[in-house]
Write a protein that holds these residues in place. Structure first.
Motif, PDB file in Angstrom:
ATOM      1  N   GLY A 101       0.699  -1.488  -0.089  1.00  0.00           N
ATOM      2  CA  GLY A 101      -0.164   0.435  -0.259  1.00  0.00           C
ATOM      3  C   GLY A 101       0.649   0.965  -0.242  1.00  0.00           C
ATOM      4  N   GLU A 102       2.331   1.042   0.357  1.00  0.00           N
ATOM      5  CA  GLU A 102       2.796   2.497   0.427  1.00  0.00           C
ATOM      6  C   GLU A 102       3.785   2.491  -1.481  1.00  0.00           C
ATOM      7  OE1 GLU A 102       3.449   4.360   2.925  1.00  0.00           O
ATOM      8  OE2 GLU A 102       2.006   3.216   3.259  1.00  0.00           O
ATOM      9  N   PHE A 103       4.232   3.598  -2.059  1.00  0.00           N
ATOM     10  CA  PHE A 103       4.199   4.004  -2.801  1.00  0.00           C
ATOM     11  C   PHE A 103       5.386   3.571  -3.029  1.00  0.00           C
ATOM     12  CE2 PHE A 103       0.108   5.326  -4.089  1.00  0.00           C
ATOM     13  CZ  PHE A 103      -0.651   5.410  -5.866  1.00  0.00           C
ATOM     14  N   PRO A 104       6.627   3.595  -3.992  1.00  0.00           N
ATOM     15  CA  PRO A 104       7.857   3.838  -4.982  1.00  0.00           C
ATOM     16  C   PRO A 104       8.416   4.805  -4.274  1.00  0.00           C
ATOM     17  CG  PRO A 104       7.017   1.902  -5.806  1.00  0.00           C
ATOM     18  CD  PRO A 104       5.957   3.017  -5.274  1.00  0.00           C
ATOM     19  N   ASP A 105       9.185   5.372  -3.639  1.00  0.00           N
ATOM     20  CA  ASP A 105       9.806   6.585  -4.026  1.00  0.00           C
ATOM     21  C   ASP A 105      11.036   7.374  -5.147  1.00  0.00           C
ATOM     22  OD1 ASP A 105      12.164   5.714  -2.627  1.00  0.00           O
ATOM     23  OD2 ASP A 105      12.036   7.192  -1.293  1.00  0.00           O
ATOM     24  N   ASN A 106      10.666   6.441  -5.557  1.00  0.00           N
ATOM     25  CA  ASN A 106      12.090   6.376  -6.885  1.00  0.00           C
ATOM     26  C   ASN A 106      11.679   5.908  -7.682  1.00  0.00           C
ATOM     27  OD1 ASN A 106      12.535   3.426  -7.414  1.00  0.00           O
ATOM     28  ND2 ASN A 106      13.014   3.572  -5.379  1.00  0.00           N
ATOM     29  N   PRO A 107      11.622   6.758  -9.227  1.00  0.00           N
ATOM     30  CA  PRO A 107      10.994   5.983 -10.885  1.00  0.00           C
ATOM     31  C   PRO A 107      11.297   5.230 -11.388  1.00  0.00           C
ATOM     32  CG  PRO A 107      12.335   8.321 -10.591  1.00  0.00           C
ATOM     33  CD  PRO A 107      12.455   7.611  -9.549  1.00  0.00           C
ATOM     34  N   GLU A 108      11.900   4.347 -11.296  1.00  0.00           N
ATOM     35  CA  GLU A 108      12.491   3.233 -11.402  1.00  0.00           C
ATOM     36  C   GLU A 108      11.749   2.051 -10.726  1.00  0.00           C
ATOM     37  OE1 GLU A 108      15.998   5.022 -11.550  1.00  0.00           O
ATOM     38  OE2 GLU A 108      14.905   5.502  -9.991  1.00  0.00           O
ATOM     39  N   GLU A 109      11.267   2.480  -9.676  1.00  0.00           N
ATOM     40  CA  GLU A 109      10.186   1.302  -8.999  1.00  0.00           C
ATOM     41  C   GLU A 109       8.413   1.760 -10.078  1.00  0.00           C
ATOM     42  OE1 GLU A 109      10.481  -1.128  -6.051  1.00  0.00           O
ATOM     43  OE2 GLU A 109      11.267   0.493  -5.179  1.00  0.00           O
ATOM     44  N   LEU A 110       8.742   2.858  -9.737  1.00  0.00           N
ATOM     45  CA  LEU A 110       7.629   3.571 -10.675  1.00  0.00           C
ATOM     46  C   LEU A 110       6.598   3.199 -11.757  1.00  0.00           C
ATOM     47  CD1 LEU A 110       7.729   6.759  -8.243  1.00  0.00           C
ATOM     48  CD2 LEU A 110       5.580   5.208  -8.339  1.00  0.00           C
ATOM     49  N   GLU A 111       7.880   3.317 -12.442  1.00  0.00           N
ATOM     50  CA  GLU A 111       8.399   2.946 -13.689  1.00  0.00           C
ATOM     51  C   GLU A 111       7.163   1.059 -14.088  1.00  0.00           C
ATOM     52  OE1 GLU A 111      10.394   4.529 -17.006  1.00  0.00           O
ATOM     53  OE2 GLU A 111      11.169   6.180 -15.236  1.00  0.00           O
ATOM     54  N   THR A 112       7.680   0.259 -13.185  1.00  0.00           N
ATOM     55  CA  THR A 112       6.862  -1.130 -13.542  1.00  0.00           C
ATOM     56  C   THR A 112       5.525  -1.099 -13.045  1.00  0.00           C
ATOM     57  OG1 THR A 112       7.458  -1.373 -10.968  1.00  0.00           O
ATOM     58  CG2 THR A 112       9.670  -1.506 -12.603  1.00  0.00           C
ATOM     59  N   LEU A 113       4.737   0.032 -12.688  1.00  0.00           N
ATOM     60  CA  LEU A 113       2.883   0.061 -12.383  1.00  0.00           C
ATOM     61  C   LEU A 113       2.983   0.465 -13.795  1.00  0.00           C
ATOM     62  CD1 LEU A 113       3.002   1.699  -9.131  1.00  0.00           C
ATOM     63  CD2 LEU A 113       3.167  -0.706  -9.745  1.00  0.00           C
ATOM     64  N   THR A 114       1.755   0.317 -13.386  1.00  0.00           N
ATOM     65  CA  THR A 114       1.101   0.023 -14.780  1.00  0.00           C
ATOM     66  C   THR A 114       0.473   1.671 -15.278  1.00  0.00           C
ATOM     67  OG1 THR A 114      -0.169  -2.769 -14.923  1.00  0.00           O
ATOM     68  CG2 THR A 114      -1.225  -0.863 -16.639  1.00  0.00           C
ATOM     69  N   GLY A 115       0.503   1.938 -16.318  1.00  0.00           N
ATOM     70  CA  GLY A 115      -0.121   3.707 -16.653  1.00  0.00           C
ATOM     71  C   GLY A 115       1.015   4.270 -16.080  1.00  0.00           C
ATOM     72  N   ILE A 116       2.148   3.458 -16.134  1.00  0.00           N
ATOM     73  CA  ILE A 116       3.547   4.841 -15.139  1.00  0.00           C
ATOM     74  C   ILE A 116       4.285   5.326 -16.272  1.00  0.00           C
ATOM     75  CG2 ILE A 116       4.736   5.609 -13.152  1.00  0.00           C
ATOM     76  CD1 ILE A 116       2.527   5.317 -11.409  1.00  0.00           C
ATOM     77  N   GLY A 117       4.337   6.591 -16.878  1.00  0.00           N
ATOM     78  CA  GLY A 117       5.684   6.376 -17.392  1.00  0.00           C
ATOM     79  C   GLY A 117       6.899   6.976 -17.175  1.00  0.00           C
ATOM     80  N   ARG A 118       7.652   6.948 -17.557  1.00  0.00           N
ATOM     81  CA  ARG A 118       8.602   7.941 -17.331  1.00  0.00           C
ATOM     82  C   ARG A 118       8.295   9.436 -16.511  1.00  0.00           C
ATOM     83  NH1 ARG A 118      14.786   9.915 -20.771  1.00  0.00           N
ATOM     84  NH2 ARG A 118      15.426  11.019 -19.276  1.00  0.00           N
ATOM     85  N   SER A 119       8.056  10.315 -16.839  1.00  0.00           N
ATOM     86  CA  SER A 119       7.408  11.572 -17.160  1.00  0.00           C
ATOM     87  C   SER A 119       6.504  11.698 -16.063  1.00  0.00           C
ATOM     88  CB  SER A 119       7.088  12.130 -18.212  1.00  0.00           C
ATOM     89  OG  SER A 119       6.474  13.663 -17.864  1.00  0.00           O
ATOM     90  N   THR A 120       6.044  10.621 -15.830  1.00  0.00           N
ATOM     91  CA  THR A 120       4.705  10.562 -14.491  1.00  0.00           C
ATOM     92  C   THR A 120       5.294   9.935 -13.395  1.00  0.00           C
ATOM     93  OG1 THR A 120       2.790  10.328 -16.461  1.00  0.00           O
ATOM     94  CG2 THR A 120       2.209   9.274 -13.381  1.00  0.00           C
ATOM     95  N   ALA A 121       6.802   9.033 -13.520  1.00  0.00           N
ATOM     96  CA  ALA A 121       6.854   9.121 -12.323  1.00  0.00           C
ATOM     97  C   ALA A 121       7.465   9.784 -11.972  1.00  0.00           C
ATOM     98  CB  ALA A 121       7.701   7.132 -12.867  1.00  0.00           C
ATOM     99  N   ALA A 122       8.418  10.282 -12.758  1.00  0.00           N
ATOM    100  CA  ALA A 122       9.545  11.381 -12.218  1.00  0.00           C
ATOM    101  C   ALA A 122       8.468  12.435 -11.776  1.00  0.00           C
ATOM    102  CB  ALA A 122       9.975  12.402 -13.377  1.00  0.00           C
ATOM    103  N   ALA A 123       7.153  13.553 -11.820  1.00  0.00           N
ATOM    104  CA  ALA A 123       6.163  13.510 -11.721  1.00  0.00           C
ATOM    105  C   ALA A 123       6.152  13.731  -9.718  1.00  0.00           C
ATOM    106  CB  ALA A 123       5.466  14.382 -12.102  1.00  0.00           C
ATOM    107  N   ILE A 124       5.380  11.846 -10.164  1.00  0.00           N
ATOM    108  CA  ILE A 124       5.438  11.749  -8.384  1.00  0.00           C
ATOM    109  C   ILE A 124       6.215  11.759  -7.682  1.00  0.00           C
ATOM    110  CG2 ILE A 124       4.758  10.017  -7.339  1.00  0.00           C
ATOM    111  CD1 ILE A 124       3.292   8.711  -9.901  1.00  0.00           C
ATOM    112  N   VAL A 125       7.761  11.510  -7.975  1.00  0.00           N
ATOM    113  CA  VAL A 125       9.161  11.778  -7.013  1.00  0.00           C
ATOM    114  C   VAL A 125       9.355  13.529  -6.787  1.00  0.00           C
ATOM    115  CG1 VAL A 125      11.069  11.158  -6.473  1.00  0.00           C
ATOM    116  CG2 VAL A 125       9.897   9.431  -7.648  1.00  0.00           C
ATOM    117  N   ALA A 126       9.210  13.815  -7.773  1.00  0.00           N
ATOM    118  CA  ALA A 126       9.281  15.531  -7.509  1.00  0.00           C
ATOM    119  C   ALA A 126       8.031  15.923  -6.328  1.00  0.00           C
ATOM    120  CB  ALA A 126       9.653  16.199  -8.568  1.00  0.00           C
ATOM    121  N   GLN A 127       6.842  15.669  -6.835  1.00  0.00           N
ATOM    122  CA  GLN A 127       5.878  16.306  -6.605  1.00  0.00           C
ATOM    123  C   GLN A 127       5.726  16.158  -5.362  1.00  0.00           C
ATOM    124  OE1 GLN A 127       3.668  19.565  -7.543  1.00  0.00           O
ATOM    125  NE2 GLN A 127       5.357  19.059  -8.671  1.00  0.00           N
ATOM    126  N   ALA A 128       5.499  14.789  -4.329  1.00  0.00           N
ATOM    127  CA  ALA A 128       5.381  13.840  -3.492  1.00  0.00           C
ATOM    128  C   ALA A 128       6.600  13.890  -2.658  1.00  0.00           C
ATOM    129  CB  ALA A 128       4.718  12.199  -3.474  1.00  0.00           C
TER     130      ALA A 128
END
Length: 354
Positions: A101-128
């Protein structure tokens, strides 16, 4: 701050940027993620009420993961690009099941999730999480393409690679959360697609496109391709209790997973619809009443929709099932319905104006 580009942009953001968007409050990875997915190819003003309603119904990733898919699609209805909603729930399930239930805090792991690409993963890491990560959404591509006069359509690999290099170059170590919001805001509010306000832009002194008087040339346009024309009959079948028959779309493709109206071969004449209903749906119906047809445009083709209203004349052989189901109109309107289908069910005379 070593990069003057970032310094000027942040100074502008402090005075003119958007600081009160709904996802800026109670900020966490889940809220940032949902907002980023909703904002893909959709304007902020359109997204805000959808985001607020979505958060009220699905306040956290666990609520989204466990919700019925029809409920998720119902809260997405009208936003378009419905694969985003399906992918959102798939990723939520993965986060709950595989990441506790916890979001990864690095782009590499976030990009493994369905629908999350490079820019979206980066936005989550930077914004959150406030960590440095370079983003490259549509607004950022436009700002960087103009500032560095990068010719060509950003969908081309060589052009995209250049834009990513500059995105990485300008993203600062300090205040990455504010920087990512700042460059998105600049593209949305100042460096706009059709009428950029270059006189108000904090980056105009270094902008190569502005210096050349060629902002209209950047970024390059996608090569034009004629959209094919398709057609279909859509039938509104009503039973004696006033219920409408809906058909669930296949899980992938246009309107994937949404409830829609049954479709029939566009080659059929109006006088053949009764027989077609009997053959394909096992229903005996009245003669059709035609409703004004209209054209609905998708990203890659135009669809000519000819609606027809029919009344059931004998009890239907179709029982409620996963693919076909009978709904009263008020029940149908809380489902995930494509926008033109929702209009057909509520204001058929308006559908012709779509």
């Amino acid at each position: 701050m070593s990069d003057r580009f970032a310094g000027k942009l942040l100074a502008w953001y402090d005075q003119h940027g958007r600081h009160d968007l709904p996802w800026h409050f109670d900020r966490n990875a889940y809220r940032v993620w949902v907002s980023e997915i909703m904002l893909q190819q959709t304007q902020v003003a359109t997204v805000i009420p959808y985001f607020q309603a979505f958060m009220e119904r699905f306040p956290d990733v666990q609520a989204l993961a466990s919700a019925p898919v029809d409920d998720v699609l119902g809260h997405w209805s009208g936003l378009g690009y419905y694969a985003r909603a399906r992918n959102l729930q798939k990723a939520a399930i993965t986060i709950v099941e595989d990441f506790g239930g916890e979001f990864p805090d690095n782009p590499e792991e976030l990009e493994t999730l369905t629908g999350i690409g490079r820019s979206t993963a980066a936005a989550i890491v930077a914004q959150a999480y406030g960590k440095r990560a370079a983003i490259l959404d549509g607004n950022v591509k436009r700002v960087l393409a103009r500032y560095h006069a990068i010719a060509g359509w950003p969908g081309q690999t060589a052009v995209l690679n250049q834009l990513w290099e500059h995105a990485e170059e300008h993203t600062p170590e300090e205040r990455p959360r504010d920087y990512t919001q700042a460059i998105m805001d600049l593209g949305a509010m100042v460096c706009t697609r059709t009428r950029p306000d270059c006189e108000s832009c904090p980056l105009s002194n270094g902008c190569q496109a502005y210096a050349r008087g060629e902002t209209r040339l950047y970024p390059g346009s996608k090569p034009k391709k004629e959209k094919p024309e398709k057609a279909t009959w859509m039938i509104i079948v009503e039973d004696e209790d006033g219920r409408i028959l809906l058909e669930r779309r296949p899980p992938s493709g246009i309107w994937g997973g949404l409830w829609s109206l049954p479709e029939l071969d566009p080659a059929l004449g109006a006088d053949e619809l009764q027989e077609a209903c009997e053959q394909h749906l096992g229903m005996s119906c009245s003669e059709p009443e035609l409703i004004s047809g209209f054209r609905h445009t998708f990203s890659h083709y135009h669809l000519h929709i000819q609606p027809a209203r029919l009344a059931l004349t004998q009890p239907s052989k179709i029982a409620d099932a996963d693919q076909h189901r009978w709904f009263h109109r008020d029940e149908a309107l809380v489902l995930g319905l494509p926008a033109p289908i929702r209009t057909l069910l509520t204001q058929p005379e308006q559908a012709a104006l779509l």
